[in-house]
Design an enzyme around this catalytic site. Structure first.
Site, mmCIF file in Angstrom:
data_model
loop_
_atom_site.group_PDB
_atom_site.id
_atom_site.type_symbol
_atom_site.label_atom_id
_atom_site.label_comp_id
_atom_site.label_asym_id
_atom_site.label_seq_id
_atom_site.Cartn_x
_atom_site.Cartn_y
_atom_site.Cartn_z
ATOM 1 N N ASP A 14 0.870 -1.180 0.000
ATOM 2 C CA ASP A 14 0.000 0.000 0.000
ATOM 3 C C ASP A 14 0.900 1.222 0.000
ATOM 4 O O ASP A 14 2.112 1.107 0.218
ATOM 5 C CB ASP A 14 -0.883 -0.009 1.259
ATOM 6 C CG ASP A 14 -1.765 1.232 1.370
ATOM 7 O OD1 ASP A 14 -2.310 1.678 0.348
ATOM 8 O OD2 ASP A 14 -1.907 1.775 2.483
ATOM 9 N N SER A 15 0.304 2.381 -0.196
ATOM 10 C CA SER A 15 1.071 3.618 -0.119
ATOM 11 C C SER A 15 1.547 3.895 1.315
ATOM 12 O O SER A 15 2.458 4.671 1.518
ATOM 13 C CB SER A 15 0.194 4.778 -0.599
ATOM 14 O OG SER A 15 -1.016 4.776 0.128
ATOM 15 N N CYS A 77 -4.309 -1.349 -1.901
ATOM 16 C CA CYS A 77 -4.477 0.101 -2.040
ATOM 17 C C CYS A 77 -5.445 0.316 -3.200
ATOM 18 O O CYS A 77 -5.234 -0.230 -4.293
ATOM 19 C CB CYS A 77 -3.117 0.722 -2.355
ATOM 20 S SG CYS A 77 -3.182 2.472 -2.783
ATOM 21 N N GLU A 156 -5.666 9.049 9.894
ATOM 22 C CA GLU A 156 -4.291 8.948 10.411
ATOM 23 C C GLU A 156 -4.131 9.734 11.717
ATOM 24 O O GLU A 156 -3.292 9.410 12.539
ATOM 25 C CB GLU A 156 -3.296 9.424 9.353
ATOM 26 C CG GLU A 156 -3.360 8.531 8.146
ATOM 27 C CD GLU A 156 -2.025 8.229 7.516
ATOM 28 O OE1 GLU A 156 -1.046 8.898 7.819
ATOM 29 O OE2 GLU A 156 -1.989 7.289 6.690
ATOM 30 N N CYS A 188 -11.368 2.974 -0.260
ATOM 31 C CA CYS A 188 -10.042 3.439 0.164
ATOM 32 C C CYS A 188 -9.681 2.604 1.386
ATOM 33 O O CYS A 188 -10.541 2.343 2.242
ATOM 34 C CB CYS A 188 -10.099 4.914 0.524
ATOM 35 S SG CYS A 188 -8.581 5.527 1.279
ATOM 36 N N HIS A 190 -8.155 3.237 3.999
ATOM 37 C CA HIS A 190 -8.283 3.883 5.313
ATOM 38 C C HIS A 190 -9.717 3.845 5.844
ATOM 39 O O HIS A 190 -9.942 3.995 7.028
ATOM 40 C CB HIS A 190 -7.858 5.352 5.218
ATOM 41 C CG HIS A 190 -6.376 5.561 5.234
ATOM 42 N ND1 HIS A 190 -5.563 5.103 4.236
ATOM 43 C CD2 HIS A 190 -5.567 6.159 6.145
ATOM 44 C CE1 HIS A 190 -4.310 5.441 4.516
ATOM 45 N NE2 HIS A 190 -4.283 6.071 5.667
#
Ligand code: DGL
Length: 271
Positions: A14-15, A77, A156, A188, A190
């Site tokens: 993932d990023s 991702c 985050e 996404c 997240h």
């Protein structure tokens, strides 16, 4: 079954940390598998980068995982899956699984009124990867697709039920409510952490499709059909986490996204 290959780890990238929501789902569904996770933290976010850059980064991530002997790779991702999955699959002789097709399949089986919402990064929404696959699979679906670039930073920051997050998510989801969607794809990595808040805003009757669980299920099916699933008698699989940069709060984020403590996280270079 190919025994030595089945004992090789599964790679995932993932990023940054978001892909660990997919890894958590993989750990639940496939507890015997060893997993090697690469977070490209030095170059996060991918969500606002050009397709060419995302393809280049994804190739480098893939090469790193391949050089460590993985038997399959999960592109954990959405942005990388949207822009680079087809290229990676074409260039690879091991299975490469993305998060988009499993999410689309789950959304199509969940919807009753054929109105589906998609929320993701600018890159994912602009690529139209979800929209195209949904329309190809069922032409009558009505799609409301929204780019929600602010959400990654809020997650985050651990602002999962903060009033500011509530307000911003409500604003992003307003067109979904207006379009009376009955299913929303959290497109996404997240966003699974925002599921409880999104559910409160949209109401209990709206189905939230989580890319993490569906990608893990697609991986499990691929391992079975390719006869490379590790035997359940092998004990609990090991997880190795590496990243291209180790920012101060990284290990705290890893624990939150993965839901388990990790003793060591290594910094690696892709060149
Ligand atoms: N992992 C990315 C995704 O799922 C979100 C974070 C980023 O923009 O890099 O689209």
């Amino acid at each position: 079954m190919n025994t030595s290959l089945s004992d090789c780890p599964i790679g995932a990238f993932d990023s940054g940390v978001g892909g660990l929501t997919v890894v958590q789902a993989m750990r639940e569904l496939l507890p015997s598998e060893d997993i090697l996770y690469l977070g490209d933290t030095a170059r996060v976010p991918y969500g606002n980068k050009s397709p060419d850059t995302i393809i280049r980064y994804s190739r480098e991530n893939m090469a790193y995982l391949r050089s460590h002997g993985v038997k399959a790779v999960v592109v954990a991702c959405n942005t990388a899956s949207a822009h680079a999955l087809a290229v990676l699959q074409k260039e690879s002789d091991i299975p490469v699984i993305g998060v988009i097709a499993p999410g689309v399949e789950a959304a199509l089986s969940a919807t009753r009124n054929q109105r589906i919402g998609i929320i993701g990064t600018h890159g994912t929404i602009q690529s139209e990867a979800y929209q195209n696959l949904l329309r190809q699979s069922r032409s009558e679906v009505m799609i409301t697709a929204i780019a929600a670039p602010l959400l990654v930073s809020l997650v985050e920051e651990d602002w999962l039920s903060h009033p500011a997050t509530h307000l911003i998510l409500e604003e992003y989801l307003a067109p979904m409510k207006a379009a009376r969607v009955d299913t929303v794809v959290l497109a996404c990595t997240h966003y699974p952490l925002l599921k409880p808040l999104a559910q409160r805003i949209l109401g209990p009757e709206v189905v939230l499709v989580d890319s993490a669980q569906n990608a893990a299920a697609a991986l499990a099916r691929t391992l079975e059909t390719s006869a490379i699933k590790r035997s359940s008698g092998s004990g609990k699989g090991r997880i190795t986490i590496c990243a291209t940069d180790l920012p101060a709060q990284f290990s705290r984020l890893v624990e939150r996204f993965l839901g388990e403590k990790i003793k060591k996280i290594s910094q690696v270079s892709l060149s």
